[in-house]
Design an enzyme around this catalytic site. Structure first.
Site, mmCIF file in Angstrom:
data_model
loop_
_atom_site.group_PDB
_atom_site.id
_atom_site.type_symbol
_atom_site.label_atom_id
_atom_site.label_comp_id
_atom_site.label_asym_id
_atom_site.label_seq_id
_atom_site.Cartn_x
_atom_site.Cartn_y
_atom_site.Cartn_z
ATOM 1 N N TYR A 159 0.834 -1.197 0.000
ATOM 2 C CA TYR A 159 0.000 0.000 0.000
ATOM 3 C C TYR A 159 0.872 1.252 0.000
ATOM 4 O O TYR A 159 0.612 2.207 -0.741
ATOM 5 C CB TYR A 159 -0.911 -0.017 1.224
ATOM 6 C CG TYR A 159 -1.854 1.160 1.327
ATOM 7 C CD1 TYR A 159 -2.987 1.241 0.526
ATOM 8 C CD2 TYR A 159 -1.610 2.196 2.235
ATOM 9 C CE1 TYR A 159 -3.854 2.316 0.626
ATOM 10 C CE2 TYR A 159 -2.468 3.271 2.343
ATOM 11 C CZ TYR A 159 -3.595 3.325 1.535
ATOM 12 O OH TYR A 159 -4.456 4.390 1.631
ATOM 13 N N LYS A 163 1.001 4.275 -2.879
ATOM 14 C CA LYS A 163 0.736 5.685 -2.617
ATOM 15 C C LYS A 163 1.942 6.562 -2.955
ATOM 16 O O LYS A 163 1.787 7.731 -3.327
ATOM 17 C CB LYS A 163 0.315 5.878 -1.158
ATOM 18 C CG LYS A 163 -1.073 5.325 -0.852
ATOM 19 C CD LYS A 163 -2.142 5.966 -1.729
ATOM 20 C CE LYS A 163 -3.536 5.503 -1.360
ATOM 21 N NZ LYS A 163 -4.604 6.148 -2.186
#
Length: 243
Positions: A159, A163
């Site tokens: 994750y 990002k």
């Protein structure tokens, strides 16, 4: 009347933002959701208190045909788009290995970029266009490399990587669209969300997660032009994060 589109509008930050925007009397908010049923449920929920106008839009950011169809619908119904809030994202917490990486990047990076590019022609028809990409402090390389930062030892590696890629996307789009579309990355912080899982322990992050409505106020400030002086930056509610 500004036309605003929110991807992933049926839960978490997306829903909280839609709720906040619907209290503005001069907005038309498009609730873009992968599930038509959830979109309709969200519409009915927000209609009870809305001062602006609302509509739904089927949009799966992982599906090119769905993105193209969504652009055509918005173009035919509204002719332009003033604000795109690129919020849809996942953690793929139930997957492992290559599948986890592929699913995370497919939605968070590829989907976000393709949606932004597809709607850019409609944003360019607006006189006050803004593109807001929901990111995360977990994607900040500056914070991830700072041993004194609370984000230094965080998990969710896939994750975080996605990002970080999103943040680069914002920088590149900001340069590409400079002077025509204001581009922002925004970190909502740790808030209640099903992003981490369905159970209360996951939704609340062990009781640490805050109210997504607080983050939605930060997004509203960008929509209203209160942070135009910080375009092409990585914003959070109280300032700017390092990339």
């Amino acid at each position: 009347m500004p036309t605003i589109l929110i991807t992933g509008a049926n839960s978490g930050i997306g829903y909280a933002t839609a709720l906040k925007l619907s209290t503005q009397p001069n907005n038309h908010t498009i609730l873009a959701c992968r599930s038509p049923q959830k979109a309709q449920e969200t519409l009915l929920s927000l209609t009870k208190t809305s001062k602006g106008t609302l509509s739904t839009l089927p949009l799966d950011v992982d599906d090119d045909a769905s993105i193209s169809a969504a652009v055509n619908i918005v173009s035919s119904q509204f002719g332009k788009l003033d604000i795109l809030i690129n919020n849809a994202g996942i953690t793929a917490h139930t997957a492992t290995g290559r599948e986890r990486l592929q699913r995370t990047f497919c939605t968070n990076v590829f989907g976000s970029m393709l949606v932004a590019e597809a709607f850019t022609p409609l944003l360019l028809r607006s006189e006050c266009a803004r593109l807001i990409q929901v990111s995360s402090a977990l994607g900040s390389m500056g914070l991830a490399s700072d041993e004194d930062s609370m984000y230094y030892g965080s998990c969710w590696s896939e994750y975080r990587m996605s990002k970080a890629a999103v943040n680069m996307m914002v920088l590149e789009l900001g340069k590409r669209l400079e002077g025509r579309v204001r581009v922002f990355a925004f970190c909502p912080g740790l808030v209640r969300s099903r992003l981490r899982g369905e159970g209360e322990e996951h939704v609340s992050a062990g009781g640490l997660a805050g109210d997504p409505g607080d983050s939605a106020r930060g997004i509203l400030d960008i929509v209203l032009g209160k942070r135009d002086g910080e375009e092409s930056c990585f914003l959070h509610g109280e300032g700017v994060y390092p990339w």
